[in-house]
Design a protein around this motif. Structure first.
Motif, PDB file in Angstrom:
ATOM      1  N   MET A  67       0.798  -1.317   0.081  1.00  0.00           N
ATOM      2  CA  MET A  67       0.256   0.144   0.120  1.00  0.00           C
ATOM      3  C   MET A  67       1.168   1.553   0.214  1.00  0.00           C
ATOM      4  O   MET A  67       0.518   2.024   0.231  1.00  0.00           O
ATOM      5  CB  MET A  67      -1.086  -0.250   0.825  1.00  0.00           C
ATOM      6  N   SER A  89       4.527   4.698   3.100  1.00  0.00           N
ATOM      7  CA  SER A  89       4.290   5.836   4.166  1.00  0.00           C
ATOM      8  C   SER A  89       3.061   4.346   4.669  1.00  0.00           C
ATOM      9  O   SER A  89       3.135   4.309   6.312  1.00  0.00           O
ATOM     10  CB  SER A  89       3.558   6.860   4.122  1.00  0.00           C
ATOM     11  N   ALA A  90       2.123   3.539   4.419  1.00  0.00           N
ATOM     12  CA  ALA A  90       1.314   3.468   4.831  1.00  0.00           C
ATOM     13  C   ALA A  90       2.166   2.081   5.635  1.00  0.00           C
ATOM     14  O   ALA A  90       1.118   1.629   6.479  1.00  0.00           O
ATOM     15  CB  ALA A  90       0.236   2.473   3.324  1.00  0.00           C
ATOM     16  N   GLU A 101       2.936   3.338   9.038  1.00  0.00           N
ATOM     17  CA  GLU A 101       2.006   3.946   9.891  1.00  0.00           C
ATOM     18  C   GLU A 101       1.436   2.259  10.195  1.00  0.00           C
ATOM     19  O   GLU A 101       1.656   2.332  11.294  1.00  0.00           O
ATOM     20  CB  GLU A 101       1.316   4.349   8.746  1.00  0.00           C
ATOM     21  N   LYS A 121      10.888   8.994   7.649  1.00  0.00           N
ATOM     22  CA  LYS A 121      11.538  10.693   7.959  1.00  0.00           C
ATOM     23  C   LYS A 121      11.591  11.129   9.537  1.00  0.00           C
ATOM     24  O   LYS A 121      11.176  10.368  10.086  1.00  0.00           O
ATOM     25  CB  LYS A 121       9.938  11.218   7.783  1.00  0.00           C
ATOM     26  N   VAL A 173       5.212  11.563 -15.857  1.00  0.00           N
ATOM     27  CA  VAL A 173       4.661  10.780 -15.037  1.00  0.00           C
ATOM     28  C   VAL A 173       5.050  10.905 -13.513  1.00  0.00           C
ATOM     29  O   VAL A 173       6.670  10.354 -14.116  1.00  0.00           O
ATOM     30  CB  VAL A 173       4.804   9.584 -15.746  1.00  0.00           C
ATOM     31  N   ASP A 216       2.867   8.485  -6.563  1.00  0.00           N
ATOM     32  CA  ASP A 216       1.515   9.481  -5.648  1.00  0.00           C
ATOM     33  C   ASP A 216       2.757   9.981  -4.355  1.00  0.00           C
ATOM     34  O   ASP A 216       3.310   9.423  -4.152  1.00  0.00           O
ATOM     35  CB  ASP A 216       0.719   8.457  -5.036  1.00  0.00           C
ATOM     36  N   GLU A 217       2.013  10.858  -3.784  1.00  0.00           N
ATOM     37  CA  GLU A 217       2.944  11.028  -2.328  1.00  0.00           C
ATOM     38  C   GLU A 217       3.649  10.319  -1.240  1.00  0.00           C
ATOM     39  O   GLU A 217       4.087  10.193  -0.444  1.00  0.00           O
ATOM     40  CB  GLU A 217       2.215  12.792  -1.913  1.00  0.00           C
ATOM     41  N   ALA A 218       2.362   9.567  -1.535  1.00  0.00           N
ATOM     42  CA  ALA A 218       2.894   7.612  -0.766  1.00  0.00           C
ATOM     43  C   ALA A 218       3.839   7.228  -0.716  1.00  0.00           C
ATOM     44  O   ALA A 218       4.646   5.912  -0.027  1.00  0.00           O
ATOM     45  CB  ALA A 218       1.434   7.038  -0.244  1.00  0.00           C
ATOM     46  N   GLU A 220       9.924   9.148  -3.070  1.00  0.00           N
ATOM     47  CA  GLU A 220      10.820  10.089  -1.321  1.00  0.00           C
ATOM     48  C   GLU A 220      11.823   9.900  -2.121  1.00  0.00           C
ATOM     49  O   GLU A 220      12.631  10.254  -1.961  1.00  0.00           O
ATOM     50  CB  GLU A 220       9.727   9.328  -0.738  1.00  0.00           C
ATOM     51  N   ALA A 268       2.088  17.069 -13.817  1.00  0.00           N
ATOM     52  CA  ALA A 268       2.415  15.417 -14.196  1.00  0.00           C
ATOM     53  C   ALA A 268       1.341  14.368 -13.655  1.00  0.00           C
ATOM     54  O   ALA A 268       0.304  14.830 -12.543  1.00  0.00           O
ATOM     55  CB  ALA A 268       3.978  14.940 -13.859  1.00  0.00           C
ATOM     56  N   VAL A 269       1.563  13.745 -14.550  1.00  0.00           N
ATOM     57  CA  VAL A 269       0.295  12.307 -14.253  1.00  0.00           C
ATOM     58  C   VAL A 269       0.991  11.269 -13.080  1.00  0.00           C
ATOM     59  O   VAL A 269       1.827  11.280 -12.642  1.00  0.00           O
ATOM     60  CB  VAL A 269       0.516  11.792 -15.479  1.00  0.00           C
ATOM     61  N   VAL A 270      -0.075  11.541 -11.937  1.00  0.00           N
ATOM     62  CA  VAL A 270       0.332  10.788 -11.035  1.00  0.00           C
ATOM     63  C   VAL A 270      -0.459   9.592 -10.837  1.00  0.00           C
ATOM     64  O   VAL A 270      -1.240   9.117 -10.916  1.00  0.00           O
ATOM     65  CB  VAL A 270      -0.565  11.523  -9.574  1.00  0.00           C
ATOM     66  N   LEU A 271      -0.097   8.232 -10.718  1.00  0.00           N
ATOM     67  CA  LEU A 271      -0.435   6.921 -10.843  1.00  0.00           C
ATOM     68  C   LEU A 271       0.081   6.199  -9.933  1.00  0.00           C
ATOM     69  O   LEU A 271       1.678   6.231  -9.223  1.00  0.00           O
ATOM     70  CB  LEU A 271       0.708   6.252 -11.854  1.00  0.00           C
ATOM     71  N   PRO A 272      -0.831   5.624  -8.957  1.00  0.00           N
ATOM     72  CA  PRO A 272      -0.997   4.793  -8.175  1.00  0.00           C
ATOM     73  C   PRO A 272       0.408   3.787  -7.616  1.00  0.00           C
ATOM     74  O   PRO A 272       0.180   2.904  -7.131  1.00  0.00           O
ATOM     75  CB  PRO A 272      -1.970   4.746  -7.407  1.00  0.00           C
TER      76      PRO A 272
END
Lengths: 306, 268
Positions: free
Chosen positions: B55, B58-59, B62, B79, B139, B142-144, B149, B165-169
């Motif tokens: 996921m 970061s997930a 977490e 971080k 391309v 996502d920020e996760a 990072e 930019a296109v963001v793809l997960p």
């Protein structure tokens, strides 16, 4: 709930009808069962609203209501949570889908209600209804694989963005608008239709000058509900919109919506970011409530006129 | 999703008894390592299940912090705010992030500065970096994403990603779009590079195991397993298994990553 008290086991009197005790019990049980169903539905809406509000209202403190509603940048890594680009994105995609989808759906409804033979209708209507049953991830996949390259040709970009998302949503809202418009046309009194034909009007003249105006409010209702569907759609949009939280820069540029941003961010959001996502949910809830209220108001207007 | 449902079911069954499963959540980059090694481990250890889901890093961090998984996998460092969470770090592999383009793109090499300018939206046409007159299709992840990072830290410096930019997960989605769009550029873990896309050389160095181990390829990082100190014995044993030569020389290498032992071997 005031229930008539009963003594003895003989027939009891309820209203004007005589019924046996067993029948009475069954009736009472069913009445309460249906009441329970209605309560569950209402409670579900209320619970969701209370929950999202409880989790999201703190956006008024951090990042602050003004920064939240009018901020021009959404970036979790920078800690900026302004929803304006997302609102604009949602509006652009929704507007695009209505421009493409509403005429298509209303045309389909007119065809089904006024022109199609019963045989034709028996083929077209189930096909339209099936559109509503296609899972949104399938629409998204179709958009990604088939429509995106076409949109890329047309716009010169990569094909992710408003155009592709609008086309997909246009198809997705057709069943909603078409079915309700057909109902609206069907509820125009037959006398009006017959009078028009009796005056020598052609089919087209009857549709254009008589039926569509008569069913106007019903059709607007249908379009508003279709709009609600477009605003809320998530999965298909995430797959083709490009998810860049920037302001509208043309049909071929990537864009993000209120719903797509929640999906992209929710797996890792914490703290203010998570609150802001619930804030987005509240905004979506308010939009949806507003649309329903609009439909209710229009229906009342319609009843008054009739 | 199936793994998730399975996880819920199993958690339900084993409630009260001894836990016979290890829940591994996090980076999509690490999925090949944790999934395949998890399957192998399950085969040789009866009645134990390794439940893996991806996921984003970061997930994962977490989720291990909250205790909803045993191991949080991450393709980025912690971080500052996460350093205080008391997580234990086990590096499991090295990875290079490859900058990828469409296979028909004649550009073979970019400097770090050029890559930064492209992703910041300053350079917008391939002709500016010696390619054809073709707009660049950006391309991004996502920020996760831990890959984003790490890429941001190594390449972008203080520059900001172009917001258009296109963001793809997901890594797979980035690859399939770049394989499909002639002017596109993106970045994915070297382990995911296939013949559908072309990895360009950065500052004249091709991404490969040799250049990562020697330290010449600039865009490289360490892949982590993060755990808490109340780790179960099963999870501890599974991590040891992942670090064993059995896994490092086969699964890790097959997935296109570089064994964590590789640098020690040359004293690096």
């Amino acid at each position: 709930m005031a229930e008539p008290q009963q003594t003895g086991s003989g027939p009891v009197k309820s209203g004007l009808k005589m019924m046996s005790r067993a029948t009475y019990m069954r009736e009472a049980l069913l009445k309460n069962l249906f009441l329970l169903c209605a309560i569950v539905a209402v409670a579900a809406v209320a619970l969701i609203f209370v929950f999202t509000t409880a989790r999201g209202w703190e956006v008024v403190k951090d990042p602050g209501l003004v920064a939240f509603l009018t901020g021009a940048e959404w970036s979790s890594t920078l800690g900026r949570f302004g929803i304006l680009p997302l609102v604009v994105g949602t509006l652009a995609i929704t507007l695009g889908s209505l421009v493409l989808g509403a005429p298509l759906a209303i045309g389909t409804a007119v065809f089904l209600s006024e022109i199609a033979s019963p045989r034709m209708r028996s083929i077209v209507r189930p096909a339209v209804e099936m559109l509503a049953g296609v899972p949104s991830v399938v629409y998204g996949f179709f958009g990604l694989v088939i429509l995106r390259p076409i949109a890329a040709e047309l716009t010169g970009g990569m094909g992710f963005g408003t155009l592709t998302a609008s086309v997909i949503l246009a198809v997705m809202i057709v069943p909603t608008i078409a079915t309700l418009t057909e109902d609206a046309l069907g509820s125009v009194p037959p006398g009006i239709r017959e009078a028009s034909y009796a005056m020598g009007a052609t089919t087209w003249q009857t549709i254009y000058k008589v039926l569509l105006p008569a069913a106007k409010i019903g059709i607007i209702d249908a379009t508003i509900l279709g709009m609600g569907r477009a605003i809320g759609e998530t999965m298909a949009v995430v797959m083709v919109a490009g998810n860049a939280p920037q302001f509208f820069k043309g049909l071929g540029a990537p864009i993000a919506t209120l719903t797509s941003q929640i999906v992209i961010d929710m797996s890792y959001a914490t703290g203010t970011h998570k609150t802001a996502l619930f804030g987005l949910a509240i905004i979506l809830f308010l939009i949806s409530m507003g649309l329903v209220a609009l439909v209710r108001a229009l229906s009342r207007l319609n009843e008054k006129k009739a | 999703m199936a793994t998730l449902v399975l996880a819920l079911t199993l958690t339900g069954c084993s409630a009260g008894g001894e836990r016979r499963e290890v829940i591994v959540t996090g980076s999509t980059t690490l999925l090949p390592i944790s999934e395949v090694s998890g399957e192998m481990y399950t085969e040789s250890h009866d009645g134990i299940s390794i439940l893996v889901s991806g996921m984003g890093s970061s997930a994962g961090i977490e989720s291990v912090t909250k205790g909803s998984s045993d191991i949080g996998t991450s393709s980025r460092e912690l971080k500052d705010a996460e350093l205080e969470l008391g997580l234990e770090d086990t590096p499991v592999a090295y990875d290079a992030i490859a900058v990828i383009v469409h296979p028909d793109n004649p550009v073979r090499e970019l400097s770090t500065f050029e890559v930064r300018s492209i992703f910041a939206g300053v350079i917008t046409n391939w002709s500016e970096v010696g390619g054809p007159d073709l707009p660049i299709g950006l391309v991004n992840r996502d920020e996760a994403s831990g890959t984003r990072e790490a890429f941001s830290k190594i390449i972008m410096d203080d520059a900001r990603f172009d917001r258009g930019a296109v963001v793809l997960p997901g890594t797979g989605q980035v690859r399939s779009v770049i394989a499909d769009v002639e002017g596109a550029i993106g970045y994915i873990s070297l382990g995911f590079v296939t013949d559908d896309v072309k990895a360009v050389a950065i500052d004249g160095v091709e991404p490969s195991e040799a250049t990562v181990v020697s330290g010449d390829y600039p865009v490289q990082r360490v892949l982590h397993f993060f755990t808490k100190d109340d780790l179960s014995d099963i999870a501890r044993d599974y991590i040891e298994y992942v670090l064993s030569p059995d896994v490092q020389d086969t699964i890790v290498r097959d997935a296109g990553f570089i064994p964590i032992t590789a640098k020690e071997a040359i004293g690096g």
